[in-house]
Design a protein around this motif. Structure first.
Motif, PDB file in Angstrom:
ATOM      1  N   GLY A 118      -4.409  85.633  15.004  1.00 43.93           N
ATOM      2  CA  GLY A 118      -4.222  84.422  14.212  1.00 43.93           C
ATOM      3  C   GLY A 118      -5.371  84.143  13.268  1.00 43.93           C
ATOM      4  N   ASN A 119      -6.109  85.193  12.880  1.00 39.13           N
ATOM      5  CA  ASN A 119      -7.283  85.012  12.026  1.00 39.13           C
ATOM      6  C   ASN A 119      -6.944  84.514  10.630  1.00 39.13           C
ATOM      7  N   ASP A 120      -5.802  84.958  10.072  1.00 30.70           N
ATOM      8  CA  ASP A 120      -5.447  84.552   8.711  1.00 30.70           C
ATOM      9  C   ASP A 120      -3.929  84.636   8.527  1.00 30.70           C
ATOM     10  N   ILE A 121      -3.229  83.640   9.026  1.00 34.49           N
ATOM     11  CA  ILE A 121      -1.767  83.625   8.950  1.00 34.49           C
ATOM     12  C   ILE A 121      -1.324  83.461   7.493  1.00 34.49           C
ATOM     13  N   GLY A 122      -2.135  82.800   6.680  1.00 38.02           N
ATOM     14  CA  GLY A 122      -1.820  82.684   5.250  1.00 38.02           C
ATOM     15  C   GLY A 122      -1.713  84.049   4.596  1.00 38.02           C
ATOM     16  N   LYS A 123      -2.607  84.950   4.962  1.00 37.83           N
ATOM     17  CA  LYS A 123      -2.560  86.307   4.410  1.00 37.83           C
ATOM     18  C   LYS A 123      -1.311  87.040   4.883  1.00 37.83           C
ATOM     19  N   VAL A 124      -0.892  86.765   6.124  1.00 36.34           N
ATOM     20  CA  VAL A 124       0.340  87.366   6.639  1.00 36.34           C
ATOM     21  C   VAL A 124       1.535  86.909   5.784  1.00 36.34           C
ATOM     22  N   VAL A 125       1.583  85.628   5.478  1.00 36.12           N
ATOM     23  CA  VAL A 125       2.674  85.072   4.664  1.00 36.12           C
ATOM     24  C   VAL A 125       2.679  85.722   3.275  1.00 36.12           C
ATOM     25  N   MET A 126       1.500  85.794   2.649  1.00 32.19           N
ATOM     26  CA  MET A 126       1.417  86.405   1.313  1.00 32.19           C
ATOM     27  C   MET A 126       1.816  87.879   1.366  1.00 32.19           C
ATOM     28  N   SER A 127       1.420  88.561   2.431  1.00 35.99           N
ATOM     29  CA  SER A 127       1.768  89.978   2.585  1.00 35.99           C
ATOM     30  C   SER A 127       3.268  90.163   2.730  1.00 35.99           C
ATOM     31  N   LEU A 128       3.913  89.270   3.461  1.00 33.17           N
ATOM     32  CA  LEU A 128       5.369  89.374   3.616  1.00 33.17           C
ATOM     33  C   LEU A 128       6.079  89.188   2.277  1.00 33.17           C
ATOM     34  N   HIS A 129       5.579  88.270   1.465  1.00 30.86           N
ATOM     35  CA  HIS A 129       6.160  88.086   0.124  1.00 30.86           C
ATOM     36  C   HIS A 129       5.938  89.337  -0.730  1.00 30.86           C
ATOM     37  N   ALA A 130       4.737  89.892  -0.667  1.00 28.58           N
ATOM     38  CA  ALA A 130       4.451  91.122  -1.427  1.00 28.58           C
ATOM     39  C   ALA A 130       5.306  92.274  -0.903  1.00 28.58           C
ATOM     40  N   PHE A 131       5.512  92.334   0.410  1.00 24.67           N
ATOM     41  CA  PHE A 131       6.367  93.363   0.993  1.00 24.67           C
ATOM     42  C   PHE A 131       7.801  93.203   0.496  1.00 24.67           C
ATOM     43  N   GLY A 132       8.278  91.960   0.450  1.00 23.88           N
ATOM     44  CA  GLY A 132       9.628  91.701  -0.070  1.00 23.88           C
ATOM     45  C   GLY A 132       9.776  92.188  -1.504  1.00 23.88           C
ATOM     46  N   SER A 133       8.750  91.978  -2.305  1.00 24.50           N
ATOM     47  CA  SER A 133       8.770  92.468  -3.692  1.00 24.50           C
ATOM     48  C   SER A 133       8.792  93.987  -3.735  1.00 24.50           C
ATOM     49  N   ALA A 134       7.989  94.624  -2.877  1.00 25.83           N
ATOM     50  CA  ALA A 134       7.945  96.090  -2.824  1.00 25.83           C
ATOM     51  C   ALA A 134       9.297  96.654  -2.399  1.00 25.83           C
ATOM     52  N   VAL A 135       9.958  95.987  -1.468  1.00 23.49           N
ATOM     53  CA  VAL A 135      11.287  96.438  -1.026  1.00 23.49           C
ATOM     54  C   VAL A 135      12.264  96.391  -2.197  1.00 23.49           C
ATOM     55  N   GLN A 136      12.254  95.292  -2.956  1.00 21.52           N
ATOM     56  CA  GLN A 136      13.158  95.176  -4.107  1.00 21.52           C
ATOM     57  C   GLN A 136      12.934  96.303  -5.107  1.00 21.52           C
ATOM     58  N   ALA A 137      11.684  96.642  -5.332  1.00 26.24           N
ATOM     59  CA  ALA A 137      11.343  97.639  -6.345  1.00 26.24           C
ATOM     60  C   ALA A 137      11.552  99.068  -5.865  1.00 26.24           C
ATOM     61  N   ASN A 138      11.332  99.333  -4.582  1.00 26.31           N
ATOM     62  CA  ASN A 138      11.254 100.716  -4.127  1.00 26.31           C
ATOM     63  C   ASN A 138      12.317 101.169  -3.141  1.00 26.31           C
ATOM     64  N   VAL A 139      13.020 100.248  -2.515  1.00 24.09           N
ATOM     65  CA  VAL A 139      14.024 100.640  -1.522  1.00 24.09           C
ATOM     66  C   VAL A 139      15.397 100.306  -2.102  1.00 24.09           C
ATOM     67  N   LYS A 140      15.870 101.177  -2.964  1.00 28.54           N
ATOM     68  CA  LYS A 140      17.126 100.945  -3.680  1.00 28.54           C
ATOM     69  C   LYS A 140      18.331 100.888  -2.746  1.00 28.54           C
ATOM     70  N   SER A 141      18.233 101.536  -1.590  1.00 25.50           N
ATOM     71  CA  SER A 141      19.356 101.564  -0.650  1.00 25.50           C
ATOM     72  C   SER A 141      19.538 100.229   0.074  1.00 25.50           C
ATOM     73  N   PHE A 142      18.510  99.367   0.046  1.00 24.66           N
ATOM     74  CA  PHE A 142      18.607  98.085   0.745  1.00 24.66           C
ATOM     75  C   PHE A 142      19.326  97.073  -0.139  1.00 24.66           C
ATOM     76  N   LYS A 143      20.457  96.583   0.338  1.00 28.78           N
ATOM     77  CA  LYS A 143      21.276  95.638  -0.430  1.00 28.78           C
ATOM     78  C   LYS A 143      21.250  94.233   0.158  1.00 28.78           C
ATOM     79  N   GLY A 144      20.359  94.005   1.122  1.00 25.21           N
ATOM     80  CA  GLY A 144      20.292  92.704   1.787  1.00 25.21           C
ATOM     81  C   GLY A 144      19.599  91.647   0.949  1.00 25.21           C
ATOM     82  N   PRO A 145      19.308  90.513   1.576  1.00 27.53           N
ATOM     83  CA  PRO A 145      18.631  89.415   0.866  1.00 27.53           C
ATOM     84  C   PRO A 145      17.221  89.825   0.436  1.00 27.53           C
ATOM     85  N   HIS A 146      16.699  89.117  -0.562  1.00 30.07           N
ATOM     86  CA  HIS A 146      15.397  89.461  -1.125  1.00 30.07           C
ATOM     87  C   HIS A 146      14.385  88.347  -0.905  1.00 30.07           C
TER      88      HIS A 146
END
Length: 193
Positions: A118-146
């Motif tokens: 629990g050292n930096d949950i804010g960074k975890v949240v920001m990382s999840l958003h960045a991960f979501g962006s990376a999924v949209q850009a790089n995982v073309k087979s994923f058709k789920g929510p963004h």
């Protein structure tokens, strides 16, 4: 005297630690909308409903492993269901490794201890958003929510040699300035020309 010095140093360290905790709590409170978006996305993708607080829900790493396995099936072969700390941290580390392979920039990624301790949950949240962006850009087979912003894609243009020559010889509006466009105003007051 050395005891009083140690005590003063210890008190100063405790005060600094409390100040850092307060600042992180304020930052996390400001990030509540982003945290809620991340929760909604993870729930929609995995079907796992949040139990407890955000960090409690993700701490074992199981939900994160399920997330990447829904996005790209088979990405994490063995998800540790045990409650031993090293197993849970291994799950988090596996998520981080796969997320980076999916295009998450290392600079945008949280560290295992940021979530597990629990050292930096804010960074975890920001990382999840960045991960979501990376999924949209790089995982073309994923058709789920963004989640996150859609990253810009390269838009390479090929110009003919004639188009390039024409572009080099043209005067742009930027370099042309106001030449030929400005007219002298018709001010007739005395002293103004």
């Amino acid at each position: 005297r050395s005891n009083s010095r140690k005590k003063a140093t210890s008190l100063a360290a405790m005060a600094l630690e409390a100040s850092v905790r307060e600042a992180m709590a304020r930052k996390l409170a400001e990030m509540k909308p982003q945290m809620d978006e991340a929760v909604t996305w993870i729930e929609a993708v995995t079907g796992d409903k949040m139990e407890g607080t955000f960090d409690e829900w993700l701490r074992s790493g199981v939900v994160l492993c399920n997330l990447v396995n829904k996005i790209a099936p088979g990405s994490i072969k063995k998800v540790n269901k045990g409650s031993m700390p090293f197993m849970q941290m291994e799950n988090i580390s596996q998520f981080i490794r796969v997320a980076k392979n999916m295009g998450l920039e290392p600079s945008s990624c949280f560290d295992t201890v940021d979530l597990y301790k629990g050292n930096d949950i804010g960074k975890v949240v920001m990382s999840l958003h960045a991960f979501g962006s990376a999924v949209q850009a790089n995982v073309k087979s994923f058709k789920g929510p963004h989640l996150g912003v859609k990253l810009a894609q390269a838009n390479k243009r090929d110009f003919t040699e004639e188009q390039l020559r024409e572009g080099r010889s043209a005067t742009s509006k930027l370099t042309q300035g106001s030449a030929g466009h400005m007219e002298r105003s018709e001010v007739t007051k005395q002293g103004i020309t």
